[in-house]
Design a protein around this motif. Structure first.
Motif, short mmCIF file in Angstrom:
data_model
loop_
_atom_site.label_atom_id
_atom_site.label_comp_id
_atom_site.label_asym_id
_atom_site.label_seq_id
_atom_site.Cartn_x
_atom_site.Cartn_y
_atom_site.Cartn_z
N MET A 1 -49.92 146.24 73.33
CA MET A 1 -50.92 145.13 72.52
C MET A 1 -50.59 144.95 71.17
O MET A 1 -50.71 143.74 70.71
CB MET A 1 -52.13 146.06 72.67
CG MET A 1 -52.67 146.31 73.81
SD MET A 1 -53.28 145.02 74.88
CE MET A 1 -54.77 144.34 74.44
N ALA B 1 -44.70 147.03 85.07
CA ALA B 1 -46.12 146.67 85.39
C ALA B 1 -46.89 147.15 84.24
O ALA B 1 -46.97 148.19 83.94
CB ALA B 1 -46.44 146.85 86.63
N ILE C 1 -40.53 128.23 78.83
CA ILE C 1 -39.88 129.32 78.33
C ILE C 1 -38.52 129.35 78.10
O ILE C 1 -37.68 129.10 79.06
CB ILE C 1 -40.09 130.71 79.31
CG1 ILE C 1 -41.77 130.72 79.74
CG2 ILE C 1 -39.71 131.91 78.65
CD1 ILE C 1 -42.66 130.95 78.50
N PRO D 1 -52.79 142.06 85.68
CA PRO D 1 -51.80 141.83 86.79
C PRO D 1 -50.54 141.49 86.41
O PRO D 1 -49.75 140.53 86.94
CB PRO D 1 -52.49 141.10 87.69
CG PRO D 1 -53.31 140.27 86.97
CD PRO D 1 -53.69 141.11 85.69
N PHE D 2 -49.82 141.71 85.28
CA PHE D 2 -48.61 141.15 84.80
C PHE D 2 -47.87 142.19 84.36
O PHE D 2 -47.92 143.46 84.07
CB PHE D 2 -48.90 140.23 83.41
CG PHE D 2 -49.75 139.03 83.51
CD1 PHE D 2 -49.33 138.16 84.35
CD2 PHE D 2 -51.13 139.29 82.92
CE1 PHE D 2 -50.38 136.92 84.58
CE2 PHE D 2 -51.91 138.01 83.26
CZ PHE D 2 -51.64 137.01 84.04
N GLU D 3 -46.53 141.77 84.39
CA GLU D 3 -45.40 142.67 83.78
C GLU D 3 -45.45 142.76 82.19
O GLU D 3 -46.06 141.57 81.92
CB GLU D 3 -43.95 142.28 84.18
CG GLU D 3 -43.79 142.47 85.58
CD GLU D 3 -42.31 141.89 86.04
OE1 GLU D 3 -41.74 141.39 85.23
OE2 GLU D 3 -42.06 142.07 87.35
N ALA E 1 -47.81 142.28 71.18
CA ALA E 1 -48.44 141.15 71.61
C ALA E 1 -49.05 140.42 70.50
O ALA E 1 -48.91 139.15 70.21
CB ALA E 1 -49.43 141.36 72.76
N ARG F 1 -43.34 142.10 79.88
CA ARG F 1 -42.59 140.81 79.40
C ARG F 1 -43.61 139.49 79.52
O ARG F 1 -43.82 138.64 78.61
CB ARG F 1 -41.23 140.51 80.35
CG ARG F 1 -40.63 139.38 79.87
CD ARG F 1 -39.29 139.09 80.87
NE ARG F 1 -39.09 137.85 80.95
CZ ARG F 1 -39.59 136.79 81.70
NH1 ARG F 1 -40.71 137.18 82.60
NH2 ARG F 1 -39.32 135.66 81.81
N GLU F 2 -44.23 139.19 80.65
CA GLU F 2 -45.03 138.09 81.17
C GLU F 2 -46.37 138.48 80.10
O GLU F 2 -46.74 137.23 79.47
CB GLU F 2 -45.56 138.24 82.42
CG GLU F 2 -44.54 137.77 83.61
CD GLU F 2 -45.10 138.19 84.88
OE1 GLU F 2 -44.40 137.56 86.05
OE2 GLU F 2 -45.96 139.10 84.94
N PHE F 3 -46.93 139.42 79.83
CA PHE F 3 -48.08 139.66 79.01
C PHE F 3 -47.67 139.13 77.66
O PHE F 3 -48.58 138.53 77.00
CB PHE F 3 -48.28 141.17 79.07
CG PHE F 3 -49.75 141.38 78.45
CD1 PHE F 3 -50.85 141.37 78.75
CD2 PHE F 3 -49.33 142.10 77.05
CE1 PHE F 3 -51.83 141.62 77.83
CE2 PHE F 3 -50.49 142.45 76.27
CZ PHE F 3 -51.78 142.02 76.59
N LEU G 1 -45.49 137.05 76.66
CA LEU G 1 -45.19 135.72 76.54
C LEU G 1 -46.52 134.90 76.73
O LEU G 1 -46.58 134.19 76.20
CB LEU G 1 -44.35 135.20 77.89
CG LEU G 1 -42.92 135.57 77.99
CD1 LEU G 1 -42.23 135.24 79.20
CD2 LEU G 1 -42.21 134.80 76.63
N ILE G 2 -47.52 135.60 77.32
CA ILE G 2 -48.98 134.70 77.52
C ILE G 2 -49.37 134.73 76.11
O ILE G 2 -50.03 133.91 75.67
CB ILE G 2 -49.56 135.60 78.42
CG1 ILE G 2 -49.24 135.51 79.96
CG2 ILE G 2 -51.32 135.28 78.43
CD1 ILE G 2 -49.75 136.21 81.02
N SER G 3 -49.28 135.97 75.20
CA SER G 3 -49.81 136.24 74.01
C SER G 3 -49.13 134.97 73.12
O SER G 3 -49.61 134.91 72.02
CB SER G 3 -49.57 137.54 73.35
OG SER G 3 -50.25 138.41 74.41
N ASN H 1 -39.64 145.35 81.88
CA ASN H 1 -39.95 144.65 83.14
C ASN H 1 -40.91 145.58 83.83
O ASN H 1 -41.12 145.56 85.16
CB ASN H 1 -38.72 144.60 83.97
CG ASN H 1 -37.92 143.40 83.54
OD1 ASN H 1 -38.46 142.31 83.10
ND2 ASN H 1 -36.61 143.65 83.12
#
Lengths: 333, 260
Positions: B149, B136, B112, B91-93, B152, B95-97, B99-101, B134
């Protein structure tokens, strides 16, 4: 969704919360005007109600709202299941069982300012949690699915015990148990507020500090581990903390439904699933929503006071549906 | 230097032995393909190296230290993992995905910063996905998703990439693109690659060495070209293959079956 928009939404939620905390104590069966609080020698009944009944009640509502909303958000992330609530693991039915066992069979004695019903409810909550823990630990690993199933089973178990007790009890006591199950934020003085406060502060700080870990949990266990998270330890810590928070809130205020499942979802629609924003949004919205619902419950049909759970569902349901219809994208968990 | 060294490693689940005394090692900067029939234990092997699975017997060393001695966070700074595509959406964009990594390099107080944003741009650039910043994650195709992937894994700053069937479900163009990206990272940044694959041809054409697993045991571990002999393939897959010399590279490849 752009970051700036999310920051603005958080800012609006913050201002709404502050506003609600300032205004709502003045609203109720008898409205209090600000003048009576500060004008010397004026309406002493008004100021008495404000300090001993309204203010503690509004603070309690805020904290309970935050607890239910944050714990609902955490459980939904850990189970990756949008239908999970803070009560899914059987905490509420454990607490209810404790309270009702005491109402039916015990004698009401005050203890440290809090009656024994509360202590008994808290003991029930802890008992239910430890059962869920024990059953989950008995299987190898620490699977969330096993925990979910154990929670559901224990929920049913305690629920049927509650029914049994109600069946055996006399009419007045059945009525008392029924009122307890409806949940209420009514309070006198600051005892309940002080009881919840440490759990509220420590729990919220811990959950908000865990925003990165919660994000990882949404990627699934394998990816979360490969990104460096010890998922078993994290899950156990989170369950422990949330269980205590929910346990205290249920023991003192009963089972207030709907907030814990719907507040996090509303926040997801507002700021997305990134817990860097979602934790803060759930905190602010949960507290704000509960304070407002409680003010409505006090005001709507004077002189009676509606159960808070009725209002949370009546206000939250349509609002949530409106969001669902107007948003283009619904993010899966 | 050996980045990964597996010695006599066995793993069982229930009553079944999934890995039986597996021994092999991977040098720094090497590209190793892991092949073998379904159920041979390839995924289990990767998961044990990443410590997603625990409790096997024998030894797995990462950079000369037992893998059990690392904290998960320390391990994540060395090794990254791309799981089999399971159709799960996040459930992320994008960019978010990404950053989470960065998690193994974050602490509870990190914010951030512009530098993180720049890093996201860089890793997206290196997998040719800058335009998707940006989007999804749920709106990506399988090929795009696999490239994200890999991006990431890059932001995780791992030196070793474990990939579990990175090109399954991909069309030929995306498959080739993924392989080119991996090969480039392997050459230019000295990233060690361990990739599980069912495409034996691309495995031998791409990698320095192959590891063939059957029923949890190592059947072959060594030079890619040397593996492509009829008897090796027969004992791995229990079937005959039509082999042909690759016109550009001095290596046997498998011809597609013409079933009448």
């Amino acid at each position: 969704m752009r970051e700036k928009r999310k920051v603005i939404i958080l800012l609006v939620l913050f201002l709404l919360s502050v506003l609600a905390l300032i205004v709502c104590p003045f609203i109720g069966m008898s409205d209090i005007s600000i003048k009576t609080l500060f004008a010397p020698g004026a309406d002493t009944i008004g100021s008495f109600i404000y300090w001993n009944i309204r203010l503690p009640r509004v603070l309690l509502a805020f904290m309970v709202g935050v607890i239910l909303s944050l714990c609902g958000m955490v459980f939904q992330a850990l189970f990756r299941n949008p239908l999970t609530t803070p009560f899914t693991l059987g905490i509420s039915s454990g607490a209810a069982f404790g309270a009702i066992a005491f109402i039916v069979f015990g004698s009401e004695v005050a203890f440290l300012g809090l009656t024994k019903t509360y202590s008994s409810a808290f003991a029930g909550a802890l008992f239910a949690i430890s059962l869920v823990y024990m059953f989950t630990r008995m299987r190898s690993g620490f699977s969330t699915l096993a925990m979910l199933l154990a929670g559901v089973a224990i929920n049913f178990f305690f629920s049927s015990l509650i029914l049994l007790f109600q069946y055996l009890a006399d009419v007045t006591k059945v009525f008392q148990t029924h009122r307890w199950l409806m949940g209420s934020l009514a309070t006198f003085g600051f005892n309940k507020v002080i009881g919840v406060l440490p759990f509220f502060i420590l729990g919220s700080v811990f959950i908000i500090a865990s925003r990165n870990e919660l994000n990882l949990m949404l990627l699934g266990e394998d990816l979360a581990i490969s990104r460096g998270l010890n998922t078993t330890r994290f899950k156990m810590m989170m369950f422990g903390i949330c269980s205590l928070m929910v346990g205290v809130s249920v023991s003192l205020c009963g089972v207030i439904g709907f907030v814990g499942i719907i507040a996090p979802h509303i926040c997801r629609l507002l700021v997305g699933s990134d817990h860097r924003y979602l934790t803060k949004a759930s905190f602010l919205f949960g507290g704000f929503f509960m304070v407002v619902c409680d003010a409505v419950a006090r005001k709507i049909i004077p002189p009676s006071e509606l159960p808070i759970g009725v209002i949370t569902a009546l206000l939250g349901g349509p609002f949530f549906l409106w969001l669902l219809i107007t948003r283009k994208r619904i993010e899966d968990l | 230097m050996n980045v990964i060294e597996v010695k006599g490693f066995s793993y069982s689940f229930g009553n079944g032995d999934i890995l039986r005394s597996v021994t092999f090692s991977v040098k720094e900067g090497e590209y190793l393909s892991i092949i073998g029939p379904n159920g041979a234990g390839k995924t289990t092997l990767l998961k044990n190296i990443m410590r997603i699975l625990k409790g096997g017997r024998g030894s797995i060393k990462v950079k000369d230290a037992e893998v059990v001695g690392y904290s998960q966070r320390e391990l994540a700074r060395i090794i990254s993992y791309v799981p089999q595509a399971d159709g799960r959406s996040y459930p992320f964009e994008v960019r978010e995905f990404i950053l989470i990594s960065k998690y193994p390099h974050l602490n509870p107080f990190s914010k951030i910063t512009g530098r993180d944003e720049k890093e996201v741009d860089e890793v997206l650039e290196s997998v040719h996905m800058s335009r998707f910043k940006n989007r999804a994650m749920a709106a990506l195709s399988s090929g795009e998703r696999q490239k994200i992937m890999i991006a990431a894994s890059l932001v995780q700053k791992a030196e070793v990439f474990l990939l579990d069937e990175p090109t399954t479900f991909l069309d030929p163009r995306h498959e080739e693109e993924i392989y080119r990206i991996l090969k480039k990272l392997n050459r230019e940044r000295n990233i060690t690659v361990l990739a599980v694959t069912h495409n034996v041809n691309s495995a031998v054409l791409l990698s320095d060495r192959v590891l063939a697993l059957k029923n949890g045991s190592v059947l072959y571990c060594g030079d890619s070209g040397g593996f492509m002999e009829q008897n090796n393939l027969r004992s791995l897959y229990d079937k005959e293959f039509e082999l042909m010399r690759h016109p550009k590279k001095d290596i046997n490849v498998i011809l597609p079956e013409a079933i009448p």
